[in-house]
Design a protein around this motif. Structure first.
Motif, short mmCIF file in Angstrom:
data_model
loop_
_atom_site.label_atom_id
_atom_site.label_comp_id
_atom_site.label_asym_id
_atom_site.label_seq_id
_atom_site.Cartn_x
_atom_site.Cartn_y
_atom_site.Cartn_z
N ASN A 1 26.19 36.48 6.78
CA ASN A 1 26.87 36.70 5.50
C ASN A 1 26.73 35.45 4.65
OD1 ASN A 1 27.85 39.27 6.23
ND2 ASN A 1 29.58 38.35 7.32
N TYR B 1 24.49 30.51 4.95
CA TYR B 1 24.91 31.77 5.56
C TYR B 1 25.79 31.46 6.79
CZ TYR B 1 21.59 34.49 2.81
OH TYR B 1 20.93 35.10 1.78
N GLY B 2 26.80 32.30 7.00
CA GLY B 2 27.61 32.27 8.21
C GLY B 2 27.27 33.45 9.10
N ASN C 1 35.93 26.31 2.36
CA ASN C 1 35.76 26.56 0.92
C ASN C 1 35.67 25.25 0.15
OD1 ASN C 1 35.87 29.35 1.29
ND2 ASN C 1 38.12 29.37 1.20
N LYS D 1 26.47 33.47 -6.88
CA LYS D 1 27.03 33.87 -5.58
C LYS D 1 27.60 35.27 -5.62
CE LYS D 1 30.47 32.37 -2.20
NZ LYS D 1 31.50 31.36 -1.86
N THR E 1 24.23 40.13 2.62
CA THR E 1 24.48 40.45 4.04
C THR E 1 23.15 40.83 4.65
OG1 THR E 1 26.72 41.22 3.57
CG2 THR E 1 25.71 41.92 5.64
N GLU F 1 28.30 36.22 12.05
CA GLU F 1 29.39 36.90 12.76
C GLU F 1 28.80 37.54 14.01
OE1 GLU F 1 31.41 39.61 10.24
OE2 GLU F 1 31.90 38.11 8.70
N VAL G 1 27.94 32.66 2.48
CA VAL G 1 29.25 32.07 2.27
C VAL G 1 29.23 31.03 1.16
CG1 VAL G 1 29.99 32.47 4.64
CG2 VAL G 1 28.79 30.36 4.09
N GLU G 2 28.06 30.48 0.79
CA GLU G 2 27.98 29.49 -0.28
C GLU G 2 26.58 29.53 -0.88
OE1 GLU G 2 29.21 27.11 -3.09
OE2 GLU G 2 30.55 27.81 -1.48
#
Length: 815
Positions: free
Chosen positions: A425, A415-416, A393, A434, A442, A418, A427-428
């Motif tokens: 997803n 994007y992250g 973060n 955001k 997603t 999973e 993430v920033e």
């Protein structure tokens, strides 16, 4: 200006020296190599020719000397004819030979026994001298070979030699002629040797027998000279060079007179022989000197012609270096220097054209450098952010902001990925809200640009989103007013971590440099994500490790209790081992006083007293002792007697243990051995006899060594078979296991009757081992303590082949 002239002068002098030295060196080298080769070839040819001529002369002189000696041998053989059978005829023949052959100085006759009968010289005649020369080599060698030549000797400085010829007929005698070898010098005259050379003859010991007028003195020992040592060496060949008797270097050639072993050497001083080579070297030196002068003159002229164009080239290069691109070099030599000047001029023109564009290019490079510096600064800030925190973060916003700054784009998304639900997803985000909802938050893995970039591992750029295929990211980007996108996958060796997305409102392709820069930011994002995940895993593993540490601590307490129990068990085991070691030590001490078999039975039996109770059993008794030991101890020091007994007992002890006999007692030199008690054997008599034979073979060499030390000792053995009473004898503190009966007395008496190195056995013993032994009968023995004569046998040897056959037959029967 003066400085420039000095530099020109130094340059000219440097080039001048290089050209002159190079040309002179080349000429001198060629002339020197040519002269050296010619000199070497001439030297080899001259040396070969001279040594060949000397060798021919030496061989001719050697042949003439051998022929003259053969002629002397033939003339001496004339006076040994059988027709001269009387002393008067022999004297007349000797006198005639002395008259005809001047080199023979004396003749004398030896009869068949080697005694002098007649001696004739030019001064006197002697008969009946009767001198004994039967051992003289002139007589012995002549009788064996017919003719012999004695080694040369010197009498009053004159070389002498004897030629001996055997008379015809059996045991007829020998004629010996004394020969003066001075005539050998006639074969080495100056006409035959030559004016420059000299020659000499040496005997096998290197002494001079004859010489030319310039040679060494007769009788001189030249064996130390290398060429002489090589010539007289057995099977050797003369050296082609050496040192004469005055220490000067010479060329040498040698030849041998085989019949006499003489060596004829012809030699010539090396300095005189190689005079033509020295003259040739002088000519070569003069030629090199003349070539040197010519080369210096030619090098000087060539160097001076090279100075002017080279100076012009240097001045032109100096002006070009100062920035005067309008200057041109004027050289007209019609060679490579003129071509070089033209290249300089063309280069000056190109530099003049290029210089005008240099400032513009420098400004462009300055702008690029400023941009690169800015990119490095941004990367440095991202690196500091990564190193200062493991919190995504805190790190990912920094990466997104700096990527947006350096790419001059309108928005940046991170994007992250999973792995379990297989989706990306958000993430920033920077440039887009955001928290806004939409299909871009997603994105499931499938047919979309994020999945395509992750699978290929390479960035994907879309220059115009309006004409791109339908997908979740396109709809949101077009709705927000973005028309181009660059997707950089976040992947490493372990798998996919997400994606970095750059959005621009303007359409068009992305530059290659920007794509590479975004890959660098993507790598930074991968490092941050991987470090954060590792940090989380380490935290979980630390908690698990703490739990495992508690478990290990509990197990360590339990292990400590088990270790204490094991220590107690070890203490008990040590006590038991100590008890066992004491028992082993007791058995070892017991074996020192009792026979090993008895000691082992006592130690291993639960009731040893039952083994040692009195009982009657058939046994074989062996008794042995040393002959003459009593007289030996009376005449010898006690220490020496003890040394002899130690060697004797050590030799017997090994054989007693080998055949498993029971050592009953020592009585000085007497030893008594029992077989079949207390351990029983079916072949106890065979074991006893075979052991006795090996004892005799072992003690025999030992008595030889004693005899060399001055001790006259022999070894005898007696063996008897019969029944005896076995059991303990002695008193409470000292008990022994012993055998009592007439069989022991019989063995002792048979031993007393045995001679040195003799084995005497009773007839009953012989009957038990007859198939295995060689034996002979002895006269009936009258033994002390026995009323009737005793039948006895002497064991001569043991038959090993019969032993092997009988043992094999017995084994088959048992099988």
């Amino acid at each position: 200006m003066a400085g420039a002239k000095d530099k020109t002068w130094v340059l000219r002098e440097g080039l001048f020296a290089k050209y002159v030295v190079s040309l002179v060196g080349l000429v001198v080298f060629v002339l020197a190599v040519n002269g050296a080769m010619e000199t070497w070839i001439s030297y080899r040819a001259t040396r070969t020719q001279l040594t060949g001529g000397l060798e021919d002369k030496a061989q001719a002189a050697a042949r003439r000397m051998e022929q003259s000696i053969s002629e002397l041998e033939r003339q001496i053989s004339w006076v040994t004819a059988a027709s001269q059978d009387t002393l008067e005829k022999r004297r007349t023949g000797y006198a005639q030979l002395l008259h005809q052959v001047s080199v023979v100085t004396q003749l004398y006759q030896l009869n068949g026994e080697g005694r002098e009968v007649l001696r004739v010289s030019r001064q006197s005649t002697t008969s009946g001298g009767n001198a004994d020369l039967s051992r003289d080599m002139r007589f012995t060698d002549t009788v064996a070979r017919g003719v012999s030549f004695s080694p040369a000797s010197f009498v009053d400085g004159r070389p002498m030699m004897s030629i001996s010829v055997a008379h015809s007929g059996f045991n007829a005698g020998v004629t010996v002629a004394e020969v003066d070898l001075s005539f050998l010098s006639d074969y080495l005259s100056d006409n035959q040797v030559g004016k420059a050379a000299f020659a000499y003859v040496v005997d096998p010991r290197g002494r001079v027998l004859a010489t030319s007028s310039k040679g060494p003195d007769v009788g001189t020992d030249l064996s130390k000279l290398p060429q002489v040592a090589a010539a007289i060496a057995p099977g050797g060949e003369g050296d082609m060079s050496g040192t004469d008797f005055n220490g000067h270097s010479v060329l040498s050639a040698a030849s041998t007179v085989p019949k006499l072993g003489w060596s004829v050497l012809f030699e010539q001083p090396t300095a005189q022989a190689l005079m033509p080579i020295r003259d040739q070297l002088v000519r070569i030196a003069l030629l090199i000197g003349m070539g040197l002068l010519v080369a210096i003159l030619a090098g000087t002229l060539l160097a001076r012609r090279m100075i002017i164009p080279i100076t012009a080239l240097r001045d032109g290069a100096h002006k070009l270096g100062e920035g005067d691109f309008s200057h041109r070099i004027d050289v007209h030599t019609s060679d490579e220097l003129e071509d070089l000047a033209g290249q300089f001029n063309r280069m000056a023109g190109q530099l003049q054209e290029t210089y005008t564009d240099l400032e513009t290019k420098v400004e462009a490079r300055t702008r690029d450098l400023a941009q690169s510096i800015n990119e490095l600064r941004v990367l440095e800030e991202v690196g500091r952010a990564l190193s200062s925190s493991l919190d995504l973060n805190a790190v990912l916003p920094t990466i997104a902001a700096r990527a947006l700054e350096i790419s001059h784009a309108d928005a940046v998304l991170i994007y992250g990925y999973e792995a379990e639900p297989r989706r990306f997803n958000l993430v920033e985000a920077n440039g887009i809200d955001k928290s806004a909802t939409g299909g871009h938050v997603t994105i499931d893995e499938g047919e979309n640009v994020l999945s395509d970039a992750a699978r290929s591992g390479e960035p994907i750029a879309i220059a115009d989103l309006d004409h791109a295929a339908e997908q979740p990211l396109r709809e949101v980007a077009v709705a927000a007013g973005f028309h181009s996108v660059l997707v950089v996958p976040l992947v490493d060796q372990q798998g996919t971590l997400g994606a970095l997305v750059v959005l621009r409102r303007a359409g068009g392709a992305f530059e290659g440099s920007l794509t590479g820069l975004m890959r660098t930011f993507a790598n930074q994002a991968v490092l941050a994500m991987r470090n954060a995940r590792l940090f989380t895993e380490v935290a979980h593993k630390s908690h698990a490790l703490e739990t495992a540490n508690e478990t290990v601590r509990a197990q360590a307490d339990k292990l400590r209790e088990q270790t204490e129990q094991l220590r107690n068990w070890n203490k008990s085991l040590e006590e038991r081992v100590a008890t066992q070691l004491g028992e082993i030590e007791r058995i070892r001490k017991l074996e020192r006083f009792l026979a090993p078999q008895v000691a082992q039975l006592i130690a291993s039996s639960d009731s040893p007293e039952g083994l040692l109770t009195s009982q009657r059993r058939e046994v074989t008794v062996v008794f042995c002792d040393l002959r003459g030991f009593t007289a030996f101890t009376e005449a010898t020091e006690p220490e020496e007697a003890m040394n002899v007994l130690r060697e004797y007992h050590a030799a017997l002890g090994q054989l007693i243990f080998k055949y498993e006999g029971t050592l009953d007692k020592y009585a000085g030199d007497g030893v008594m051995i029992l077989f079949n008690a207390p351990i029983q054997f079916e072949d106890h008599t065979k074991r006893a006899v075979k052991m006795a034979v090996e004892m005799r073979d072992t003690i025999g060499p030992l008595t030889e060594r004693w005899r060399n030390r001055g001790h006259s000792l022999g070894f005898g053995i007696g063996i008897a078979l019969g029944y005896a009473t076995l059991g303990q004898v002695g008193f409470e503190q000292r008990l022994e296991y012993a055998a009592i009966g007439s069989v022991t007395n019989l063995a002792s008496r048979l031993c007393a009757e045995a001679k040195p190195n003799q084995i005497v056995v009773s007839r009953r013993v012989y009957g038990m081992v007859e198939p295995w032994v060689e034996a002979r009968a002895l006269d009936d023995l009258q033994l002390k303590g026995f009323n009737h004569p005793v039948l006895a046998m002497e064991i001569l040897s043991w038959r090993e082949e019969v032993d092997s056959v009988v043992d094999a037959t017995a084994a088959r029967r048992r099988g």
